[in-house]
Motif scaffolding. Structure first.
Motif, PDB file in Angstrom:
ATOM      1  N   GLY A 153     -15.336  -8.680  37.635  1.00  0.00           N
ATOM      2  CA  GLY A 153     -16.287  -9.111  38.647  1.00  0.00           C
ATOM      3  C   GLY A 153     -16.944  -7.960  39.375  1.00  0.00           C
ATOM      4  O   GLY A 153     -18.149  -7.979  39.652  1.00  0.00           O
ATOM      5  N   LEU A 154     -16.171  -6.912  39.693  1.00  0.00           N
ATOM      6  CA  LEU A 154     -16.739  -5.771  40.407  1.00  0.00           C
ATOM      7  C   LEU A 154     -17.697  -4.979  39.527  1.00  0.00           C
ATOM      8  O   LEU A 154     -18.797  -4.604  39.959  1.00  0.00           O
ATOM      9  N   LEU A 155     -17.269  -4.716  38.292  1.00  0.00           N
ATOM     10  CA  LEU A 155     -18.166  -3.982  37.391  1.00  0.00           C
ATOM     11  C   LEU A 155     -19.381  -4.814  37.006  1.00  0.00           C
ATOM     12  O   LEU A 155     -20.450  -4.268  36.726  1.00  0.00           O
ATOM     13  N   GLY A 156     -19.232  -6.138  37.004  1.00  0.00           N
ATOM     14  CA  GLY A 156     -20.362  -6.997  36.682  1.00  0.00           C
ATOM     15  C   GLY A 156     -21.437  -7.015  37.743  1.00  0.00           C
ATOM     16  O   GLY A 156     -22.545  -7.502  37.489  1.00  0.00           O
ATOM     17  N   ILE A 157     -21.147  -6.486  38.945  1.00  0.00           N
ATOM     18  CA  ILE A 157     -22.176  -6.409  39.977  1.00  0.00           C
ATOM     19  C   ILE A 157     -23.297  -5.479  39.537  1.00  0.00           C
ATOM     20  O   ILE A 157     -24.489  -5.746  39.765  1.00  0.00           O
ATOM     21  N   MET A 158     -22.934  -4.382  38.896  1.00  0.00           N
ATOM     22  CA  MET A 158     -23.920  -3.399  38.449  1.00  0.00           C
ATOM     23  C   MET A 158     -24.250  -3.513  36.965  1.00  0.00           C
ATOM     24  O   MET A 158     -25.204  -2.900  36.511  1.00  0.00           O
ATOM     25  N   VAL A 159     -23.466  -4.234  36.206  1.00  0.00           N
ATOM     26  CA  VAL A 159     -23.693  -4.378  34.761  1.00  0.00           C
ATOM     27  C   VAL A 159     -23.925  -5.855  34.468  1.00  0.00           C
ATOM     28  O   VAL A 159     -22.954  -6.607  34.268  1.00  0.00           O
ATOM     29  N   PRO A 160     -25.136  -6.326  34.466  1.00  0.00           N
ATOM     30  CA  PRO A 160     -25.389  -7.750  34.196  1.00  0.00           C
ATOM     31  C   PRO A 160     -24.919  -8.133  32.802  1.00  0.00           C
ATOM     32  O   PRO A 160     -25.053  -7.388  31.843  1.00  0.00           O
ATOM     33  N   GLY A 161     -24.354  -9.306  32.705  1.00  0.00           N
ATOM     34  CA  GLY A 161     -23.818  -9.799  31.442  1.00  0.00           C
ATOM     35  C   GLY A 161     -22.310  -9.726  31.396  1.00  0.00           C
ATOM     36  O   GLY A 161     -21.646 -10.606  30.826  1.00  0.00           O
ATOM     37  N   LEU A 162     -21.725  -8.698  31.998  1.00  0.00           N
ATOM     38  CA  LEU A 162     -20.270  -8.567  32.004  1.00  0.00           C
ATOM     39  C   LEU A 162     -19.637  -9.645  32.871  1.00  0.00           C
ATOM     40  O   LEU A 162     -18.642 -10.274  32.486  1.00  0.00           O
ATOM     41  N   SER A 163     -20.215  -9.873  34.049  1.00  0.00           N
ATOM     42  CA  SER A 163     -19.676 -10.921  34.920  1.00  0.00           C
ATOM     43  C   SER A 163     -19.972 -12.311  34.361  1.00  0.00           C
ATOM     44  O   SER A 163     -19.233 -13.253  34.629  1.00  0.00           O
ATOM     45  N   TRP A 164     -21.048 -12.453  33.579  1.00  0.00           N
ATOM     46  CA  TRP A 164     -21.332 -13.760  32.978  1.00  0.00           C
ATOM     47  C   TRP A 164     -20.253 -14.148  31.976  1.00  0.00           C
ATOM     48  O   TRP A 164     -19.837 -15.298  31.913  1.00  0.00           O
ATOM     49  N   ILE A 165     -19.797 -13.168  31.200  1.00  0.00           N
ATOM     50  CA  ILE A 165     -18.711 -13.437  30.246  1.00  0.00           C
ATOM     51  C   ILE A 165     -17.438 -13.832  30.990  1.00  0.00           C
ATOM     52  O   ILE A 165     -16.724 -14.766  30.605  1.00  0.00           O
TER      53      ILE A 165
END
Length: 360
Positions: A178-190
């Protein structure tokens, strides 16, 4: 070196991020220093000063951290955030964050669990704080959007969906995704699409009435997250030191186990509680219906105002008589007559046989 200085002037000083940068430097420096200090104290190294214990009172470094937090926060308001005071107060505030969050587990449990398994929450809190501050230092908002540019609604939509997916991922117990997905779109979606961890708030809210999903989450936790937990434990041991191995019969272990059991009982699923209440209500209705049917078969009538049965069934009175005789220590043999109950002592088997033989 010149390149680093030029990059610092362009990306930190010119972007007015120097106070935040100094806060991050103070955060990391204080955490590294205090962890080194406590590990030297734990190893009982002679050349390193021990705990601060004036008059026999052990003062935790959280107290000093609170002092730095007050100094940095009040100082910024007192100087109206002017330079160069805001830089120094930002550094002091970062030092206070590192010292306080290093004892986050003590604040959470209100117990000295620094060198126990529960103390690992302090390392989680520190890493979360450092990562969040670093993300703020990278850019003003995710995806590198700079204030002042014209509004792009498509980009705003992507940012909003990404923020919602990051929140769902965090609720599912996947903190790093969740934290890394803030700056990397797509990671938090998975992470938002996949199943949540069994101990997460999402699992408590959504999987209580879905046993199949809960079973799948438990199976995935055992298979996939075991290696990740081992790597995480090894890294935390390297950073913060291995926790104490407390025996199972130790009083501290009993205290922690009782606390965790009470917490688990307090978080009983609402669905399970309502289902249990419904089952108990149905059982009570069946019992009352069976009792009313027995009274009707015996010909008795009940007073609805007082709730007292006027004429109890013969079997019920027989059971009451047996309980009275057992308490009194007498024989259980009773004779039932149409008009009521009459106690009659039982004859001994041998005496009955002798009477039949003699004809008396």
């Amino acid at each position: 070196m010149t390149t680093l200085l030029d990059g610092y002037r362009d990306h930190i000083v010119a972007a007015h991020k120097q106070p935040l940068f100094l806060l991050l430097v103070g955060f990391i420096t204080s955490f590294v220093f205090i962890r080194f200090s406590v590990r030297m104290i734990r190893a009982q190294v002679r050349w390193w000063p021990g705990n601060v214990t004036p008059g026999g009172l052990h003062i935790h470094h959280m107290v000093f951290g609170l002092g730095f937090l007050l100094l940095g926060g009040i100082g910024v308001f007192a100087t109206y955030g002017g330079h160069p005071w805001i830089d120094w107060f930002g550094l002091a505030f970062g030092i206070g964050c590192g010292l306080v969050l290093d004892e986050f587990a003590l604040i959470l449990h209100l117990d000295d669990v620094y060198w126990s398994e529960q103390g690992r929450k302090s390392v989680d809190a520190v890493i979360f704080g450092i990562l969040f501050t670093s993300l703020l230092l990278v850019g003003y908002v995710p995806l590198g959007v700079v204030p002042g540019e014209e509004t792009r609604w498509g980009l705003i939509t992507v940012i909003s969906v990404n923020a919602l997916a990051s929140v769902i991922t965090l609720l599912k117990g996947k903190v790093w995704t969740g934290l890394l997905g803030i700056m990397v779109p797509g990671l938090s979606w998975i992470g938002a699409i996949r199943l949540g961890r069994p101990s997460s708030p999402w699992a408590r809210w959504r999987y209580a009435a879905r046993p199949r999903r809960r079973a799948r989450a438990l199976r995935r936790e055992r298979l996939l997250h075991r290696r990740a937990d081992r790597a995480r434990t090894w890294l935390f041991d390297l950073i913060a030191g291995a926790p104490d191995k407390v025996p199972a019969n130790h009083p501290a272990a009993h205290r922690v186990a009782e606390r965790m059991a009470a917490r688990a009982t307090a978080h009983l699923d609402a669905h399970a509680a309502r289902a249990l209440a419904r089952r108990q209500a149905r059982l009570a209705d069946r019992r009352s219906a069976a009792a009313a049917g027995a009274v009707g078969r015996a010909g008795g009538a009940a007073d609805p105002a007082s709730g007292v049965v006027e004429a109890a069934p013969v079997r019920s009175r027989l059971a009451q008589q047996r309980r009275r005789t057992v308490r009194a220590g007498r024989s259980r043999a009773v004779a039932v007559t149409p008009t009521g109950l009459e106690s009659r002592p039982a004859r001994h088997p041998r005496l009955r046989t002798h009477t039949r033989r003699t004809g008396r």
